[in-house]
Design a protein around this motif. Sequence first.
Motif, mmCIF file in Angstrom:
data_model
loop_
_atom_site.group_PDB
_atom_site.id
_atom_site.type_symbol
_atom_site.label_atom_id
_atom_site.label_comp_id
_atom_site.label_asym_id
_atom_site.label_seq_id
_atom_site.Cartn_x
_atom_site.Cartn_y
_atom_site.Cartn_z
ATOM 1 N N ASN A 59 0.822 -1.213 0.000
ATOM 2 C CA ASN A 59 0.000 0.000 0.000
ATOM 3 C C ASN A 59 0.857 1.263 0.000
ATOM 4 O OD1 ASN A 59 0.699 0.540 2.692
ATOM 5 N ND2 ASN A 59 -1.093 -0.516 3.492
ATOM 6 N N LYS A 63 3.241 -0.776 3.564
ATOM 7 C CA LYS A 63 2.781 -1.889 4.399
ATOM 8 C C LYS A 63 2.084 -2.882 3.487
ATOM 9 C CE LYS A 63 3.250 0.146 8.598
ATOM 10 N NZ LYS A 63 3.552 -0.224 9.881
ATOM 11 N N TYR A 64 1.997 -4.108 3.935
ATOM 12 C CA TYR A 64 1.382 -5.154 3.129
ATOM 13 C C TYR A 64 -0.062 -5.380 3.525
ATOM 14 C CZ TYR A 64 6.213 -6.161 2.021
ATOM 15 O OH TYR A 64 7.507 -6.052 1.609
ATOM 16 N N ASN A 65 -0.927 -5.471 2.511
ATOM 17 C CA ASN A 65 -2.285 -5.948 2.715
ATOM 18 C C ASN A 65 -2.265 -7.412 2.285
ATOM 19 O OD1 ASN A 65 -3.055 -2.836 1.463
ATOM 20 N ND2 ASN A 65 -3.752 -3.425 3.473
ATOM 21 N N ASP A 108 -7.795 -12.945 7.009
ATOM 22 C CA ASP A 108 -6.489 -12.394 7.367
ATOM 23 C C ASP A 108 -5.602 -13.497 7.952
ATOM 24 O OD1 ASP A 108 -7.226 -12.691 10.075
ATOM 25 O OD2 ASP A 108 -7.787 -10.590 10.278
ATOM 26 N N LYS A 122 -7.193 0.576 -6.323
ATOM 27 C CA LYS A 122 -7.036 -0.622 -5.489
ATOM 28 C C LYS A 122 -7.934 -1.748 -6.000
ATOM 29 C CE LYS A 122 -6.520 -2.354 -0.854
ATOM 30 N NZ LYS A 122 -6.546 -2.086 0.570
#
Length: 148
Positions: A59, A63-65, A108, A122
């Motif tokens: 992002n 940071k990682y989604n 998640d 996105k």
Amino acid sequence: MKILIFPNKVLFLKNKLISYNLSLYFYLFYLKINILVNKGIGIALPQIGGNRLLFILLNKINKYNIFINSKILWKSNLYISFYEGCLSIKKFYKLIYRSKYIILLFYDVNNKKHKLFIKNKKSIYVQHEQDHLESFLILNKFNSSVVE
């Protein structure tokens, strides 16, 4: 684990659900390395040879989604276009039309279920990575034009 390049047949295998065990963290480690080394926006596990339903996006704040066992539940009939490239297809870009809005179901790293409304760029990134999970590449997209 390195990025597989088209026409590698592994890119077209049917992908399976992720199991929540140590292999998940192994996969995430290699996805993160490959997205950084190859300067990507997103990467799906099938692109490095794992036939499981997992992808990550980098992002705006680096940071990682993380999206596990994801599925697009809804796509809008309103479209946006974007020149897409792919880490698995070198030096190839294609104008692709994708839904501007989607609803994504995913889990998640704690196996918690999420339903997320995603829009604009996105949405494009998520749909691109979801295509990898469904064994499609941008070469398979017909609603587009090619720039090489």
